[in-house]
Scaffold this active site. Structure first.
Site, PDB file in Angstrom:
ATOM      1  N   VAL A  39       0.782  -1.194   0.069  1.00  0.00           N
ATOM      2  CA  VAL A  39      -0.104  -0.134  -0.211  1.00  0.00           C
ATOM      3  C   VAL A  39       1.013   1.146  -0.060  1.00  0.00           C
ATOM      4  O   VAL A  39       0.534   2.328  -0.664  1.00  0.00           O
ATOM      5  CB  VAL A  39      -0.795  -0.024   1.320  1.00  0.00           C
ATOM      6  N   ASP A  40       1.969   1.155   0.869  1.00  0.00           N
ATOM      7  CA  ASP A  40       2.812   2.399   1.020  1.00  0.00           C
ATOM      8  C   ASP A  40       3.466   2.748  -0.517  1.00  0.00           C
ATOM      9  O   ASP A  40       3.464   3.965  -0.746  1.00  0.00           O
ATOM     10  CB  ASP A  40       4.064   2.101   2.012  1.00  0.00           C
TER      11      ASP A  40
END
Ligand code: AR6
Length: 180
Positions: A39-40
């Site tokens: 996600v990051d």
């Protein structure tokens, strides 16, 4: 799939969280706020460099595990990114459940403090950090339902799950939270 809690909504959706148009999007960050994969990586790629610049300026010491901080959303279709730091899974004996609850809870508090009516959250800790999906889903949903008992905002909490297995785990957990 969605369920009403105290006049507000918890919703499950399968997809990529960076496409969400909610007021806030939650990032699955690390405690150095250094960026990474999952996600990051997707958030920083799609949101642009201003997100990292903002977090470096405002939170040079990073963010403790079990908590969260808020930043600009750069080029994403959101007002804010909330960087939440879930725990690394070590088997369950190192306070992981409380830390995971804390990361979700602080994200919701920040959203409420900033007037967000809607928030999209991923399945924190269930990727690189190895948290078992079924347990993480129960904690995520119980924390969200509990929060909505005592807060007017956000009115919509949407969990955005990357694949079918994660969606199914959250759907099962949502049934049991609803029946509590
Ligand atoms: N949208 C929604 N969910 C996603 C997406 C996406 N675009 N990409 C992955 N997932 P992870 P963590 C799912 O690894 O376990 C990073 O390097 C994924 O399938 O993103 O909290 C950070 O910098 C999984 O179910 O986060 C940290 O160092 C869930 O999102 C570390 O990883 C979380 O996976 C954080 O690890």
């Amino acid at each position: 799939m969605q369920t009403q809690f105290h006049g507000k909504t918890i919703e499950l959706r399968q997809g990529d969280i960076t496409a969400e148009q909610t007021d806030a999007i939650v990032n699955a960050a690390n405690s150095r706020l250094a960026g990474g994969g999952g996600v990051d990586g997707a958030i920083h790629r799609r949101g642009g460099l201003t997100i990292m610049r903002d977090t470096r300026d405002r939170y040079p010491a990073g963010c403790p595990t079990g908590s969260a901080v808020i930043s600009t959303a750069g080029e994403l279709n959101a007002k804010y990114v909330i960087h939440a730091v879930g725990p690394v899974w070590h088997g369950g004996g190192r306070g992981e459940s409380e830390l995971l609850r804390g990361a979700f809870r602080r994200s919701l508090e920040l959203a409420a403090e900033h007037g967000c009516r809607s928030i999209a959250m991923p399945a924190l800790s269930t990727g690189a950090y190895g948290y078992p999906m079924d347990e993480a889903a129960r904690i995520a949903l119980a924390t969200a339902a509990e929060f909505l008992k005592t807060h007017d905002q956000p009115e919509l909490i949407r969990f955005v799950l990357f694949d079918g297995a994660a969606y199914d785990a959250f759907a099962a957990a949502l049934e049991s939270v609803r029946d509590d």
